[in-house]
Design an enzyme around this catalytic site. Structure first.
Site, mmCIF file in Angstrom:
data_model
loop_
_atom_site.group_PDB
_atom_site.id
_atom_site.type_symbol
_atom_site.label_atom_id
_atom_site.label_comp_id
_atom_site.label_asym_id
_atom_site.label_seq_id
_atom_site.Cartn_x
_atom_site.Cartn_y
_atom_site.Cartn_z
ATOM 1 N N GLU A 140 0.828 -1.213 0.000
ATOM 2 C CA GLU A 140 0.000 0.000 0.000
ATOM 3 C C GLU A 140 0.859 1.259 0.000
ATOM 4 O O GLU A 140 0.466 2.293 -0.531
ATOM 5 C CB GLU A 140 -0.957 0.010 1.197
ATOM 6 C CG GLU A 140 -2.102 -1.006 1.090
ATOM 7 C CD GLU A 140 -1.732 -2.375 1.635
ATOM 8 O OE1 GLU A 140 -0.537 -2.617 1.933
ATOM 9 O OE2 GLU A 140 -2.645 -3.219 1.764
ATOM 10 N N PHE A 150 -11.553 -7.611 13.953
ATOM 11 C CA PHE A 150 -10.457 -8.036 13.102
ATOM 12 C C PHE A 150 -10.133 -6.931 12.092
ATOM 13 O O PHE A 150 -11.010 -6.415 11.420
ATOM 14 C CB PHE A 150 -10.829 -9.332 12.367
ATOM 15 C CG PHE A 150 -9.758 -9.793 11.419
ATOM 16 C CD1 PHE A 150 -8.513 -10.205 11.890
ATOM 17 C CD2 PHE A 150 -9.976 -9.802 10.046
ATOM 18 C CE1 PHE A 150 -7.521 -10.617 11.010
ATOM 19 C CE2 PHE A 150 -8.989 -10.214 9.161
ATOM 20 C CZ PHE A 150 -7.755 -10.621 9.646
ATOM 21 N N GLN A 151 -8.862 -6.564 12.013
ATOM 22 C CA GLN A 151 -8.376 -5.517 11.103
ATOM 23 C C GLN A 151 -9.062 -4.175 11.319
ATOM 24 O O GLN A 151 -9.313 -3.434 10.380
ATOM 25 C CB GLN A 151 -8.497 -5.962 9.638
ATOM 26 C CG GLN A 151 -7.592 -7.151 9.352
ATOM 27 C CD GLN A 151 -7.383 -7.432 7.880
ATOM 28 O OE1 GLN A 151 -8.274 -7.227 7.081
ATOM 29 N NE2 GLN A 151 -6.198 -7.912 7.544
ATOM 30 N N LYS A 198 -17.693 -1.364 5.945
ATOM 31 C CA LYS A 198 -18.117 -2.450 5.047
ATOM 32 C C LYS A 198 -19.639 -2.480 4.854
ATOM 33 O O LYS A 198 -20.117 -2.679 3.743
ATOM 34 C CB LYS A 198 -17.623 -3.770 5.665
ATOM 35 C CG LYS A 198 -18.091 -5.015 4.980
ATOM 36 C CD LYS A 198 -16.974 -5.737 4.285
ATOM 37 C CE LYS A 198 -17.465 -7.069 3.739
ATOM 38 N NZ LYS A 198 -16.566 -7.579 2.701
ATOM 39 N N MET A 222 23.487 9.642 3.453
ATOM 40 C CA MET A 222 23.272 10.934 4.103
ATOM 41 C C MET A 222 23.501 10.829 5.607
ATOM 42 O O MET A 222 24.060 11.743 6.236
ATOM 43 C CB MET A 222 21.861 11.444 3.808
ATOM 44 C CG MET A 222 21.628 12.861 4.280
ATOM 45 S SD MET A 222 22.838 14.019 3.616
ATOM 46 C CE MET A 222 21.925 14.707 2.236
HETATM 47 C C1 LIG Z 1 11.657 5.975 5.879
HETATM 48 C C2 LIG Z 1 12.904 6.666 6.298
HETATM 49 N N1 LIG Z 1 13.716 6.093 7.224
HETATM 50 C C3 LIG Z 1 14.857 6.714 7.600
HETATM 51 C C4 LIG Z 1 15.215 7.912 7.076
HETATM 52 C C5 LIG Z 1 16.496 8.626 7.525
HETATM 53 N N2 LIG Z 1 17.404 8.764 6.389
HETATM 54 C C6 LIG Z 1 17.526 9.902 5.679
HETATM 55 S S1 LIG Z 1 18.581 9.773 4.394
HETATM 56 C C7 LIG Z 1 18.951 8.177 4.786
HETATM 57 C C8 LIG Z 1 19.919 7.402 3.957
HETATM 58 C C9 LIG Z 1 19.343 6.996 2.661
HETATM 59 O O1 LIG Z 1 20.196 6.065 2.038
HETATM 60 P P1 LIG Z 1 20.132 5.841 0.487
HETATM 61 O O2 LIG Z 1 18.740 5.695 0.034
HETATM 62 O O3 LIG Z 1 21.060 4.743 0.126
HETATM 63 O O4 LIG Z 1 20.634 7.235 -0.084
HETATM 64 P P2 LIG Z 1 22.113 7.881 -0.036
HETATM 65 O O5 LIG Z 1 22.092 8.912 1.049
HETATM 66 O O6 LIG Z 1 23.083 6.798 0.221
HETATM 67 O O7 LIG Z 1 22.253 8.500 -1.383
HETATM 68 C C10 LIG Z 1 18.233 7.772 5.922
HETATM 69 C C11 LIG Z 1 18.352 6.450 6.561
HETATM 70 C C12 LIG Z 1 14.319 8.482 6.137
HETATM 71 N N3 LIG Z 1 14.535 9.676 5.591
HETATM 72 N N4 LIG Z 1 13.202 7.828 5.752
#
Ligand SMILES: Cc1ncc(C[n+]2csc(CCOP(=O)(O)OP(=O)(O)O)c2C)c(N)n1
Ligand SMILES: [Mg+2]
Length: 597
Positions: free
Chosen positions: A41, A103-104, A153, A503
């Protein structure tokens, strides 16, 4: 479903379950609505967002009660923070079971209250035509946003003779009437005439209200340079001489200086680093359709400190919220710009800010966005493990984005995940049109890129749609490769695979002595292997895929991806040692900006 058809809905991203069977049964009888089955989803709601961001029309997704509905929550929050119109329809347990822990059962109306523009729990089947009409009206007008319609529902099983309303009347909600008066706009022009260093700081509001043309006319007539937020990318052509591109944490040096002034670094006699202001920033900031997000302002008190700020927005609750301003005006920015253009013609502004534009040009030349092959890359583990030390064959992530820009002539629709790759996708691709860069800006939801690309590609099958993704982000909704293949949606994914949560790793490097806290995504017992194998995964979904490791192979491989008229994954292996620059650390000021001199 007929109510949806009457709203012009042509596509719905819907995943069925016990509490939404009736809705899906009705969909099988619709000849107008294409039903796309996402494989999660969250993929469905992100696809609906991609559709909405690309077209400006509400995207529609649907899920069953309980876990189906809760899987939509991230996308609804995402749409809320980025003001994206979506209508999310959920099944609910029968009314008689509500509150019994059925349920759900989850109280989806209650759960989503803080992240919707509006929501409905339908209690009478006869209300459906009016509710659907209202939902689309609310989602798409004024400041757009997500609307939830939760349908028990038993209501789905009722019979009714629908009466379809012709219009919508909502007491207290009439965004079309929100217009800035000419007298106020004349005051804004007075301020412009009296200023020496004005800057237009514009955001998603320009795109939402289709005001790009008016913005361009106004900028050209007044000679005022323009910086956009990330949400505003494409609102003003980035190759225009007046463009400062985007500002904020990873924005251009010159956009940030133009707003808050140029600082030069120096070391005090006792060895502590400091910075002195060597040139003034804007004395007048025209903040149009923006919300002073902390990723834009950094330390908000220092943002455009000393300048006069005019803030125009359709949402009165944004005015004086994050940043107190001198002139706060509520109204549709399209209308305001149109009137400003008319008024400018009549009084013709006295000056076109030549000295200021010379200063800005000098900054643009002195500190452009740039990258280079650093010693860190040359001596990195990546080099030893994967490139046999062939430094000239390394693919830097910025290079891959630049090449994509070249090979697509800057005309692709780009989506992204969240992380370093997202910022490079914003920096090294240049955008000329609104709705060309679709990214999860406010919520920053990893996993957004590929499903959003599917939504955009469904809306614009003739256009090239490329998800510039990260390895971590891509993995979060990788199951949507099945949707792409089965539904024949030829969106592409270019994964900038650095084997890390790049990042977060960048923050570890800068602020935590490089101590790794669960940011490595590869297999620690076999670091020479690229893990997981996206090519093998894609092939198992019958999606074409290829990996590139060496620079000499990149161009041809990227061309193959672009030429494919089917979904395609290009796994581009890049070093993890790169940092996104410029970088204003969170809560800091332009004086503390880290950039390549
Ligand atoms: C759902 C979610 N979980 C955690 C984060 C925290 N977060 C921000 S950037 C990042 C790293 C993302 O890694 P990647 O997709 O490999 O991108 P890169 O920075 O390596 O280009 C994380 C864990 C987020 N933004 N979203
Ligand atoms: Mg990564």
């Amino acid at each position: 479903m007929e109510a949806l058809e009457r709203e012009g809905v042509d596509t719905i991203f819907a995943y069925p379950g016990g509490a939404s069977l009736e809705l899906h049964q009705a969909l099988t009888r619709s000849s107008k609505i294409r039903v796309i089955l996402p494989r999660h989803e969250q993929g469905g709601v992100f696809a609906a967002e991609g559709y909405a961001r690309a077209t400006g029309r509400a995207g529609v997704c649907m899920a069953t009660s309980g876990p189906g509905a809760t899987n939509l929550v991230t996308g609804i929050a995402d749409a809320y923070l980025d003001s994206v119109p979506i209508v999310a329809i959920t099944g609910q347990v029968p009314q008689a079971m509500i509150g019994k822990g059925a349920f759900q059962e989850t109280d989806f109306f209650g759960l989503t209250v803080p992240i919707v523009k509006h929501s409905y729990l339908v209690t009478d089947v006869n209300d459906i035509p009016a509710i659907v009409k209202e939902a689309f009206h609310i989602a798409q007008t004024g400041r757009p946003g997500p609307v939830v319609i939760d349908i028990p529902k038993n209501v789905q099983q009722q019979r009714a003779r629908p009466v379809f309303p012709s219009g919508v009347e909502l007491r207290g909600y009439n965004p079309a009437s929100l217009r800035v008066a000419d007298a106020d706009l004349e005051r804004v022009l007075d301020l412009i005439e009296r200023s020496e260093r004005p800057v237009l700081y514009v955001g998603g509001g320009i795109i939402t209200s289709n005001a790009s043309e008016e913005l361009r006319t106004f900028a050209e007539a007044s000679g005022i340079p323009v910086t956009t937020t990330i949400m505003g990318i494409g609102a003003f052509p980035e190759d225009h001489p007046l463009s400062l591109r985007w500002l904020g944490m990873h924005g251009t040096v010159y956009a940030n200086w133009a707003v808050s002034g140029e600082y030069r670094r120096q070391t005090l006699p006792d060895g502590t680093p400091s910075a002195v202001k060597v040139a003034q920033g804007a004395d007048l900031l025209l903040a149009f359709g923006v919300r002073f997000d902390d990723r834009v302002t950094g330390k908000v008190e220092k943002f455009c400190e000393g300048g006069t700020i005019v803030h125009i927005d359709i949402d009165a609750s944004e005015l004086n919220k994050n940043k107190p301003v001198q002139v706060a005006l509520v109204g549709d920015i399209h209308h305001a710009l149109k009137r400003l253009n008319a008024l400018v013609k009549r009084r013709s502004l006295r000056q076109l800010f030549d000295a200021w534009n010379r200063q800005v040009s000098e900054w643009k030349e002195r500190v452009p966005l740039r990258y280079r092959l650093t010693d860190e890359v040359r001596t990195s583990q990546h080099m030893r493990d994967h490139l046999e030390g062939l430094a000239k064959e390394v693919i830097l992530p910025q290079m891959a984005v630049e090449l994509l820009y070249e090979l697509t002539a800057g005309e692709a629709i780009i989506t992204t995940g969240v992380g370093q790759h997202q910022m490079w996708a914003g920096q090294y691709y240049r955008y000329r049109e609104p709705r060309q860069f679709l990214t999860s800006a406010g919520l920053g939801s990893m996993g957004y890129g590929f499903p959003a690309a599917l939504g955009a590609k469904v809306a614009f099958p003739e256009r090239q749609v490329v998800d510039i993704d990260g390895d971590g982000s891509f993995l979060m909704n990788i199951q949507e490769l099945a949707t792409a293949h089965i539904e024949k949606i030829a969106a592409k994914a270019m994964v900038l695979n650095n084997q890390h949560l790049g990042m977060v790793m960048q923050w570890e490097d800068r602020f935590y002595d490089g101590n790794r806290g669960n940011t490595y995504l590869g297999d620690p017992l076999n670091m020479k292997q690229i893990y997981p194998d996206f090519v093998a995964i894609a092939r198992s979904f019958n999606v074409r895929a290829e990996r590139v490791m060496f620079r000499r192979d990149l161009r041809a491989a990227m061309q193959r991806m672009l030429d494919a008229d089917e979904p395609y994954v290009l796994d581009v292996v890049v070093p993890y040692t790169e940092h996104v620059l410029p970088f204003i650390p969170a809560g800091k000021t332009v004086a503390e900006m880290i950039y390549e001199e």
